[in-house]
Design a protein around this motif. Structure first.
Motif, short mmCIF file in Angstrom:
data_model
loop_
_atom_site.label_atom_id
_atom_site.label_comp_id
_atom_site.label_asym_id
_atom_site.label_seq_id
_atom_site.Cartn_x
_atom_site.Cartn_y
_atom_site.Cartn_z
N SER A 1 0.83 -1.20 0.00
CA SER A 1 0.00 0.00 0.00
C SER A 1 0.86 1.25 0.00
O SER A 1 1.89 1.32 0.70
CB SER A 1 -0.90 0.02 1.24
N HIS A 2 0.44 2.24 -0.77
CA HIS A 2 1.11 3.53 -0.74
C HIS A 2 0.71 4.29 0.54
O HIS A 2 -0.34 4.05 1.11
CB HIS A 2 0.76 4.35 -1.97
N CYS A 3 1.57 5.21 0.92
CA CYS A 3 1.38 5.96 2.17
C CYS A 3 0.02 6.65 2.26
O CYS A 3 -0.55 6.78 3.34
CB CYS A 3 2.48 6.99 2.33
N LYS B 1 5.24 15.17 2.65
CA LYS B 1 5.57 15.69 1.33
C LYS B 1 6.25 17.04 1.51
O LYS B 1 5.92 17.77 2.46
CB LYS B 1 4.30 15.84 0.49
N PRO B 2 7.19 17.45 0.68
CA PRO B 2 7.62 16.83 -0.58
C PRO B 2 8.83 15.91 -0.41
O PRO B 2 9.53 15.61 -1.38
CB PRO B 2 8.00 18.04 -1.43
N PHE B 3 9.10 15.44 0.83
CA PHE B 3 10.29 14.65 1.08
C PHE B 3 10.05 13.15 0.88
O PHE B 3 10.92 12.34 1.13
CB PHE B 3 10.78 14.89 2.52
N ARG B 4 8.87 12.81 0.40
CA ARG B 4 8.49 11.41 0.26
C ARG B 4 8.75 10.90 -1.16
O ARG B 4 8.44 11.58 -2.15
CB ARG B 4 6.99 11.25 0.57
N ALA B 5 9.29 9.71 -1.26
CA ALA B 5 9.49 9.07 -2.57
C ALA B 5 8.14 8.79 -3.20
O ALA B 5 7.14 8.53 -2.51
CB ALA B 5 10.29 7.78 -2.41
N HIS B 6 8.09 8.80 -4.52
CA HIS B 6 6.83 8.65 -5.25
C HIS B 6 6.11 7.34 -4.89
O HIS B 6 4.89 7.33 -4.72
CB HIS B 6 7.10 8.69 -6.75
N ASN B 7 6.85 6.26 -4.75
CA ASN B 7 6.24 4.95 -4.49
C ASN B 7 6.38 4.51 -3.04
O ASN B 7 6.31 3.32 -2.74
CB ASN B 7 6.87 3.89 -5.41
N ALA B 8 6.53 5.45 -2.14
CA ALA B 8 6.70 5.11 -0.73
C ALA B 8 5.46 4.41 -0.18
O ALA B 8 4.33 4.73 -0.55
CB ALA B 8 6.99 6.37 0.08
#
Length: 323
Positions: free
Chosen positions: A197-199, A234-241
């Protein structure tokens, strides 16, 4: 209005029961035995090959099946592409993350060569859902067949899908409206033993959860801190985190229920089924006995697969478009 004589009442009840039985009888495990005997072999090989190249396929196909059956019944409406005048289910917000439609496309293409215009997309998806469970270490069962494909798919209908933020009352109502009971709810939630699951689906539990708690107090504290590291703001989160749904996310087992009891379920909807006496006892039973879970999963999947079976649909030549 005058009451019906007892004889007429009994006749009416018997007629109703006969119609109900006939409706169930339209689905048959041997439906394609003569018209397409290689059906199951072709679908299984397609699913297996796709899963070898992409380990996310099993979870995606199982989710695809759930989301299809929960909208208009098991009619493959989730497979239809949007048109210039109509946005389809697959493009509704809850389904944007549903993937691996190509697996069903591949199986359909092979079946159209083997037995043209015979096998419905709805049956392909239902069989594929069984196969991904079995290939992942879960149980196997005979899939009832004979479904027809629907011609309607509306993105707006996806708002009726159960959300990961649903509470138990909402979940029970959603399942009950589809003829599924509390045991089915807890059992089919066990499909979360597969996948990722994504965040965005669980981050509400990690920050500013309530006026009293920053983090959902039902989450194991160490697990919550781990999730916060994986899901920074966000915006420090990876796209697929995100995070896997259980600790054996590629294996179909009862680990999901064990983790719920330890406060390590990802979604609010997961926590809901362990936090209420009406459902907790089922979670506890499945956590203790994997075979019990497997047997009930078969029963609930067969029940789910019977939802909204069309009598007068079509057999699509291409799963993405109506004939």
């Amino acid at each position: 209005m005058a009451a019906l004589p007892l004889k007429n009442v009994c006749t009416t009840i018997l007629a109703f029961l006969a119609l109900a039985w006939l409706s169930q009888a339209e689905l048959d495990a041997h439906y394609y035995d003569h018209s397409c005997p290689q059906l199951e072999k072709i679908i299984k090989e397609t699913v297996l090959n796709a899963s070898k190249h992409d380990p996310k396929v099993p979870a995606r196909i199982l989710r695809m099946f759930f989301h299809d059956c929960f909208i208009r019944g098991c009619d493959a409406s989730i497979l239809l592409d949007s048109t210039p005048t109509s946005k389809a289910e697959k493009d509704g917000p809850p389904n944007i993350s549903v993937r691996s439609f190509y697996v069903i496309d591949q199986a359909k293409a092979k079946l159209e060569k083997e037995c043209p215009h015979i096998v419905s997309c709805a049956d392909i998806l239902t069989i594929a859902a069984r196969d991904v469970v079995t290939l992942s270490g879960g149980p196997s069962w005979e899939v009832l067949k004979g479904r027809k494909d629907g011609r309607v798919s509306k993105a707006s209908d996806t708002r009726n899908l159960p959300a990961p933020t649903s509470n138990l009352k909402q979940l029970i109502q959603s399942f009950a409206s589809r003829g599924l009971d509390v045991k089915d709810l807890v059992t089919l939630s066990g499909g979360h033993t597969l996948g990722f699951s994504h965040c965005s689906s669980f981050e509400a539990r990690l920050r500013n959860f309530s006026l009293l708690h920053d983090i959902d107090p039902n989450l194991d504290s160490e697990f919550a801190q781990n999730l916060k590291k994986k899901c920074p703001k966000k915006p420090f989160r990876a796209h697929n985190a995100g995070h896997f749904l259980d600790s054996t996310a590629s294996v179909f087992d009862n680990d999901y229920y064990k983790r719920l009891l330890a406060g390590k379920g990802l979604f609010i909807s997961d926590q809901a089924i362990v936090g209420d006496y009406r459902t907790r006892w089922i979670v506890e039973a499945f956590a203790k006995d994997q075979n019990l879970f497997f047997n009930q999963f078969i029963a609930s999947m067969l029940k789910l697969g019977n939802l909204g079976v069309l009598k007068h649909g079509e057999v699509r030549r291409d799963c993405r478009v109506v004939n």
